[in-house]
Design a protein around this motif. Sequence first.
Motif, mmCIF file in Angstrom:
data_model
loop_
_atom_site.group_PDB
_atom_site.id
_atom_site.type_symbol
_atom_site.label_atom_id
_atom_site.label_comp_id
_atom_site.label_asym_id
_atom_site.label_seq_id
_atom_site.Cartn_x
_atom_site.Cartn_y
_atom_site.Cartn_z
ATOM 1 N N ALA A 140 0.817 -1.217 0.000
ATOM 2 C CA ALA A 140 0.000 0.000 0.000
ATOM 3 C C ALA A 140 0.849 1.264 0.000
ATOM 4 O O ALA A 140 0.491 2.251 -0.653
ATOM 5 N N ARG A 141 1.957 1.244 0.693
ATOM 6 C CA ARG A 141 2.773 2.470 0.740
ATOM 7 C C ARG A 141 3.493 2.746 -0.582
ATOM 8 O O ARG A 141 4.008 3.834 -0.802
ATOM 9 N N HIS A 142 3.522 1.760 -1.490
ATOM 10 C CA HIS A 142 4.152 1.939 -2.802
ATOM 11 C C HIS A 142 3.116 2.123 -3.900
ATOM 12 O O HIS A 142 3.469 2.345 -5.055
ATOM 13 N N CYS A 143 1.858 2.036 -3.534
ATOM 14 C CA CYS A 143 0.769 2.086 -4.509
ATOM 15 C C CYS A 143 0.777 3.389 -5.302
ATOM 16 O O CYS A 143 0.632 3.380 -6.521
ATOM 17 N N SER A 144 0.957 4.502 -4.628
ATOM 18 C CA SER A 144 0.924 5.797 -5.312
ATOM 19 C C SER A 144 2.025 5.922 -6.352
ATOM 20 O O SER A 144 1.785 6.387 -7.468
ATOM 21 N N SER A 145 3.221 5.506 -5.998
ATOM 22 C CA SER A 145 4.325 5.635 -6.958
ATOM 23 C C SER A 145 4.126 4.703 -8.149
ATOM 24 O O SER A 145 4.445 5.061 -9.285
ATOM 25 N N ILE A 146 3.568 3.524 -7.917
ATOM 26 C CA ILE A 146 3.312 2.594 -9.014
ATOM 27 C C ILE A 146 2.213 3.156 -9.914
ATOM 28 O O ILE A 146 2.336 3.165 -11.143
ATOM 29 N N ALA A 147 1.130 3.663 -9.313
ATOM 30 C CA ALA A 147 0.028 4.230 -10.100
ATOM 31 C C ALA A 147 0.484 5.450 -10.891
ATOM 32 O O ALA A 147 0.081 5.649 -12.042
ATOM 33 N N ARG A 148 1.340 6.270 -10.286
ATOM 34 C CA ARG A 148 1.863 7.448 -10.996
ATOM 35 C C ARG A 148 2.690 7.022 -12.202
ATOM 36 O O ARG A 148 2.547 7.583 -13.305
ATOM 37 N N ALA A 149 3.536 6.006 -12.027
ATOM 38 C CA ALA A 149 4.345 5.502 -13.145
ATOM 39 C C ALA A 149 3.449 4.917 -14.236
ATOM 40 O O ALA A 149 3.717 5.100 -15.432
ATOM 41 N N LEU A 150 2.375 4.242 -13.831
ATOM 42 C CA LEU A 150 1.436 3.699 -14.813
ATOM 43 C C LEU A 150 0.744 4.827 -15.583
ATOM 44 O O LEU A 150 0.538 4.722 -16.800
ATOM 45 N N GLY A 151 0.401 5.908 -14.892
ATOM 46 C CA GLY A 151 -0.224 7.055 -15.556
ATOM 47 C C GLY A 151 0.700 7.679 -16.583
ATOM 48 O O GLY A 151 0.279 8.025 -17.700
#
Length: 152
Positions: free
Chosen positions: A108-119
């Motif tokens: 969960a704490r890495h979710c934002s960075s992964i989603a940002r990279a996907l965007g």
Amino acid sequence: MKHSTTPQTRRGHRGGPARRIGRTLALVLPVVLVLSGTLAVTRVNWTGSPSSSVLAASDVSAAAPAKKVTRAPQDVLRDQLMTELQSKNPGVVLTHLQQAVNGRPALARHCSSIARALGQAAVRIYGASRAQSYARPVCDTAFASGVLAAHS
């Protein structure tokens, strides 16, 4: 004449358990030390060719095959999702990201960075307006911020 209440052996020495243990160690310890020292000694390579060198027992760890480098779970997940983004739309990939985070809360704490990279990757593949159409509140709208960052 000396009188003692402690029984003595034939030679006149006391034969208690500590004495017997000491004698046993005195005999066994040098043998163990010699054997372990012998096993740790290397042979000298007189030929000079490095291919025929022999390693010491202390160098066994250097001769072991290199350990496979394990990657962090978030890096593995990011790479899997990026690969999946090549063949599937971002909506499916974001669903898989959410399922992975739900299955492993430590991610969960890495979710934002992964989603940002996907965007950001989605903008490169689909363009800014189409990538933005797949945005949804996965990981605090980090996908949308990744789209915005790549578009700017």
